[in-house]
Design an enzyme around this catalytic site. Structure first.
Site, PDB file in Angstrom:
ATOM      1  N   SER A 267       0.852  -1.180   0.000  1.00 20.63           N
ATOM      2  CA  SER A 267       0.000   0.000   0.000  1.00 20.63           C
ATOM      3  C   SER A 267       0.891   1.235   0.000  1.00 20.63           C
ATOM      4  CB  SER A 267      -0.911  -0.013   1.233  1.00 20.63           C
ATOM      5  OG  SER A 267      -1.781   1.106   1.257  1.00 20.63           O
ATOM      6  N   CYS A 268       0.300   2.392  -0.260  1.00 14.39           N
ATOM      7  CA  CYS A 268       1.066   3.651  -0.245  1.00 14.39           C
ATOM      8  C   CYS A 268       0.072   4.795  -0.154  1.00 14.39           C
ATOM      9  CB  CYS A 268       1.957   3.761  -1.484  1.00 14.39           C
ATOM     10  SG  CYS A 268       1.051   3.721  -3.043  1.00 14.39           S
ATOM     11  N   GLY A 269       0.328   5.896  -0.860  1.00 17.76           N
ATOM     12  CA  GLY A 269      -0.595   7.023  -0.846  1.00 17.76           C
ATOM     13  C   GLY A 269      -1.757   6.848  -1.796  1.00 17.76           C
TER      14      GLY A 269
END
Length: 318
Positions: A267-269
């Site tokens: 996951s990330c932004g």
């Protein structure tokens, strides 16, 4: 073995060095006349929405790119019905985009980033192509080194190319995690009998911990229950901005306590740098590829659909 078969087994790993790509392009130049598979450089330049210089991917492409490149616009080839940025497009939109870029299904595609950033968005486009089943995809490691090593570049718009008829692909839905499933995983974290899952967050540590703001206004920072901070920059050489060696990457994951036997969700932004972790896992041969998944909506979706009161946004700050 035919010359074509030899050519398309020439890259020995997912990552391609500048000289490997340059040699391939010299030996097998792009041709609109030949129907043989080609090596196609694909620029995936993209900048964060809060880029202090206001740069855009297409500006970077026009400034400098590998000859015969095409430009894949992450913010253009997306799910038009999603309220979140650059989510995976439909299979029909993907096929349309590949056709418009003049790419055949049997072309060998090497995706690359900007010289300024080294590695950022190319793994996302590489992952997208692999998600939709494009059979031969690689990531350049990287365009920054390509430029520093004095390899050929050109400026301006892409050269004209002939539109193709890229087939509508199939894809493996299990490679992507959507919000409802992600919410259940987070709610079950730590409960007896819950599926064992590793959630790796590529955002900078300050955003994961809740100490730093998100680049998108109005979003709370913090992290999902059970997630581990693996800032994507720690997977890159600080000088060259290229991926670390497979051995060094394995050490990073081991230092974070990542269990390779578990399902790993990145996951990330907004789903871009999550693919940097995914690429690093691929290069390091860390974990089972069949058990690696990406949360497409990532933090931009999460922080808009849950609240701190729900216990689904964790912070290390008091």
């Amino acid at each position: 073995m035919t010359q074509t078969q030899q050519r398309f087994n020439s890259f020995s790993s997912y990552l391609v060095t500048p000289h490997e790509l340059n040699n391939a392009l010299k030996h097998y130049p792009s041709s609109e006349i030949s129907t043989a598979p080609r090596v196609v450089p694909l620029c995936a330049a993209w900048f964060m929405p809060n880029d202090p210089e206001g740069r855009t991917g297409i500006q970077a492409f026009r400034k400098s790119h590998i000859p015969h490149s095409r430009f894949f616009d992450i913010d253009g080839v997306k799910d038009e019905d999603s309220p979140y940025p650059h989510m995976l497009p439909t299979k029909e939109r993907f096929a349309e985009a590949m056709s418009e870029l003049g790419i055949h299904r049997d072309d060998e595609v090497v995706v690359y980033d900007t010289a300024e950033q080294g590695i950022l968005s190319a793994p996302r486009v590489g992952w997208t192509l692999r998600f939709f089943g494009h059979p031969n995809v690689h990531v350049l490691n990287n365009f920054k080194l390509w430029v520093e090593q004095g390899l050929p570049t050109e400026s301006g718009d892409a050269k004209p190319f002939t539109k193709t008829n890229y087939p509508i692909p199939s894809y493996d839905v299990d490679r992507v995690v959507h919000f409802p499933e992600m919410k259940e995983i987070a709610k079950d974290y730590g409960k007896e009998g819950a599926d064992e899952v590793e959630i790796l967050d590529a955002r900078p540590y300050g955003r994961w911990s809740g100490e730093s703001p998100e680049p998108r206004a109005g979003l709370s920072s913090g992290h999902m229950p059970g997630s581990k901070s693996v800032p994507f920059g720690e997977l890159l050489d600080p000088k060259t901005k290229a991926f670390l060696s497979p051995e060094e990457l394995r050490k990073v994951f081991e230092s974070k306590g990542v269990d390779p036997s578990k399902t790993i969700i990145t996951s990330c932004g907004s789903g871009v740098t999550a693919a940097v972790i995914e690429a690093a896992l691929t290069v390091a041969e860390f974990g089972d590829p069949a058990k690696r998944r990406l949360y497409d909506g990532s933090w931009t979706e999460w922080a808009q659909r849950v609240t701190e009161d729900s216990g689904l946004i964790k912070k290390l700050t008091t």
